[in-house]
Design a protein around this motif. Structure first.
Motif, PDB file in Angstrom:
ATOM      1  N   LYS A   1       0.841  -1.215   0.000  1.00 48.36           N
ATOM      2  CA  LYS A   1       0.000   0.000   0.000  1.00 48.36           C
ATOM      3  C   LYS A   1       0.869   1.256   0.000  1.00 48.36           C
ATOM      4  O   LYS A   1       0.569   2.215  -0.710  1.00 48.36           O
ATOM      5  CB  LYS A   1      -0.940   0.024   1.214  1.00 48.36           C
ATOM      6  N   ARG A   2       1.938   1.260   0.782  1.00 51.36           N
ATOM      7  CA  ARG A   2       2.843   2.423   0.809  1.00 51.36           C
ATOM      8  C   ARG A   2       3.522   2.602  -0.548  1.00 51.36           C
ATOM      9  O   ARG A   2       3.687   3.725  -1.017  1.00 51.36           O
ATOM     10  CB  ARG A   2       3.871   2.282   1.935  1.00 51.36           C
ATOM     11  N   TRP A   3       3.916   1.496  -1.169  1.00 52.16           N
ATOM     12  CA  TRP A   3       4.533   1.576  -2.498  1.00 52.16           C
ATOM     13  C   TRP A   3       3.545   2.146  -3.506  1.00 52.16           C
ATOM     14  O   TRP A   3       3.895   2.978  -4.335  1.00 52.16           O
ATOM     15  CB  TRP A   3       5.017   0.215  -2.964  1.00 52.16           C
ATOM     16  N   GLU A   4       2.301   1.667  -3.421  1.00 52.33           N
ATOM     17  CA  GLU A   4       1.279   2.158  -4.352  1.00 52.33           C
ATOM     18  C   GLU A   4       1.070   3.664  -4.180  1.00 52.33           C
ATOM     19  O   GLU A   4       0.969   4.394  -5.166  1.00 52.33           O
ATOM     20  CB  GLU A   4      -0.042   1.411  -4.142  1.00 52.33           C
TER      21      GLU A   4
ATOM     22  N   PHE B   1      -2.640  -5.192  -9.294  1.00 49.98           N
ATOM     23  CA  PHE B   1      -3.043  -6.509  -9.801  1.00 49.98           C
ATOM     24  C   PHE B   1      -2.606  -7.608  -8.829  1.00 49.98           C
ATOM     25  O   PHE B   1      -3.404  -8.477  -8.452  1.00 49.98           O
ATOM     26  CB  PHE B   1      -2.430  -6.740 -11.185  1.00 49.98           C
ATOM     27  N   ILE B   2      -1.337  -7.566  -8.426  1.00 54.47           N
ATOM     28  CA  ILE B   2      -0.804  -8.578  -7.508  1.00 54.47           C
ATOM     29  C   ILE B   2      -1.569  -8.570  -6.189  1.00 54.47           C
ATOM     30  O   ILE B   2      -1.912  -9.624  -5.654  1.00 54.47           O
ATOM     31  CB  ILE B   2       0.709  -8.330  -7.264  1.00 54.47           C
ATOM     32  N   GLU B   3      -1.857  -7.394  -5.687  1.00 58.31           N
ATOM     33  CA  GLU B   3      -2.584  -7.274  -4.425  1.00 58.31           C
ATOM     34  C   GLU B   3      -3.953  -7.949  -4.508  1.00 58.31           C
ATOM     35  O   GLU B   3      -4.352  -8.699  -3.616  1.00 58.31           O
ATOM     36  CB  GLU B   3      -2.733  -5.796  -4.065  1.00 58.31           C
ATOM     37  N   THR B   4      -4.671  -7.722  -5.598  1.00 56.42           N
ATOM     38  CA  THR B   4      -5.978  -8.337  -5.800  1.00 56.42           C
ATOM     39  C   THR B   4      -5.854  -9.850  -5.921  1.00 56.42           C
ATOM     40  O   THR B   4      -6.624 -10.601  -5.312  1.00 56.42           O
ATOM     41  CB  THR B   4      -6.648  -7.762  -7.066  1.00 56.42           C
ATOM     42  N   GLU B   5      -4.884 -10.295  -6.697  1.00 55.63           N
ATOM     43  CA  GLU B   5      -4.697 -11.733  -6.900  1.00 55.63           C
ATOM     44  C   GLU B   5      -4.263 -12.437  -5.619  1.00 55.63           C
ATOM     45  O   GLU B   5      -4.720 -13.547  -5.343  1.00 55.63           O
ATOM     46  CB  GLU B   5      -3.682 -11.991  -8.024  1.00 55.63           C
ATOM     47  N   ILE B   6      -3.406 -11.813  -4.838  1.00 60.85           N
ATOM     48  CA  ILE B   6      -2.974 -12.422  -3.581  1.00 60.85           C
ATOM     49  C   ILE B   6      -4.156 -12.549  -2.625  1.00 60.85           C
ATOM     50  O   ILE B   6      -4.312 -13.574  -1.960  1.00 60.85           O
ATOM     51  CB  ILE B   6      -1.803 -11.644  -2.946  1.00 60.85           C
ATOM     52  N   ALA B   7      -5.009 -11.545  -2.564  1.00 57.07           N
ATOM     53  CA  ALA B   7      -6.187 -11.619  -1.696  1.00 57.07           C
ATOM     54  C   ALA B   7      -7.074 -12.793  -2.106  1.00 57.07           C
ATOM     55  O   ALA B   7      -7.543 -13.563  -1.257  1.00 57.07           O
ATOM     56  CB  ALA B   7      -6.973 -10.311  -1.751  1.00 57.07           C
ATOM     57  N   ARG B   8      -7.282 -12.957  -3.404  1.00 61.44           N
ATOM     58  CA  ARG B   8      -8.091 -14.091  -3.895  1.00 61.44           C
ATOM     59  C   ARG B   8      -7.410 -15.421  -3.581  1.00 61.44           C
ATOM     60  O   ARG B   8      -8.049 -16.393  -3.175  1.00 61.44           O
ATOM     61  CB  ARG B   8      -8.319 -13.959  -5.400  1.00 61.44           C
ATOM     62  N   MET B   9      -6.109 -15.466  -3.812  1.00 59.61           N
ATOM     63  CA  MET B   9      -5.358 -16.691  -3.571  1.00 59.61           C
ATOM     64  C   MET B   9      -5.393 -17.059  -2.088  1.00 59.61           C
ATOM     65  O   MET B   9      -5.551 -18.229  -1.725  1.00 59.61           O
ATOM     66  CB  MET B   9      -3.917 -16.501  -4.038  1.00 59.61           C
ATOM     67  N   MET B  10      -5.277 -16.090  -1.203  1.00 55.70           N
ATOM     68  CA  MET B  10      -5.305 -16.361   0.233  1.00 55.70           C
ATOM     69  C   MET B  10      -6.685 -16.886   0.661  1.00 55.70           C
ATOM     70  O   MET B  10      -6.773 -17.754   1.521  1.00 55.70           O
ATOM     71  CB  MET B  10      -4.932 -15.120   1.030  1.00 55.70           C
TER      72      MET B  10
END
Length: 171
Positions: free
Chosen positions: A116-119, A148-157
């Motif tokens: 989030k800080r990077w974004e 994109f990665i953040e959304t995909e990681i949330a789904r994957m988790m």
């Protein structure tokens, strides 16, 4: 996790200490190659390979042949990365360091604050440089990648929680 029984301790004692040491050093080398500092990698691998998933500073120092200061520094780093936790032994001032069965899940999901800080910084960069400049487009693409990665990681988790429960039960 529960405390090990006498049978657990006997089984651990019966293990080939050289084979355990070989695994610890091999896995730690893989973690180092991936960017982890050497001493935290060794401590993490030792904890991960212990039956109880917990060891004292003295136990870690003896197994890894390292100083108490090296253990302390490694544990501090691992705790900051949400890879181990500290707990007091009942009736003692000694701390035990524990790795949990869901340590990878916790470590990855706790990275969300960093991303989030990077974004935020990337958005500021795009605004500052202008989205129509080559640098601004590069930053915008990097920002899109992290989103994109953040959304995909949330789904994957979410999928992992279901998979873990099916294969390993609830904690």
């Amino acid at each position: 996790m529960t405390e090990p029984t006498e049978a657990d301790r006997d089984a651990a004692t019966a293990r080939d200490a050289e084979a355990v040491s070989k695994f610890v050093e091999s896995f730690a080398a893989q973690l180092v190659e991936a960017g982890m500092q050497r001493m935290p990698a060794r401590v993490f691998a030792a904890l991960l390979s212990s039956d109880s998933g917990a060891m004292t500073s003295v136990e870690l120092g003896e197994q890894l042949r390292i100083s108490p200061a090296a253990v302390s520094g490694a544990v501090r780093y691992l705790a900051q990365q949400h890879m181990v936790s500290r707990e007091r032994e009942p009736g003692s001032r000694r701390e035990r360091y524990r790795v949990h069965s869901n340590q990878w899940y916790e470590a990855i999901t706790n990275r969300e604050a960093v991303v989030k800080r990077w974004e935020y910084a990337l958005r500021e960069g795009v605004d500052s440089l202008g989205g129509d400049t080559p640098a601004g487009r590069r930053l915008a693409e990097t920002l899109a990648f992290f989103e994109f990665i953040e959304t995909e990681i949330a789904r994957m988790m979410d999928r992992w929680r279901v998979h873990r429960e099916q294969h390993f039960g609830k904690d």
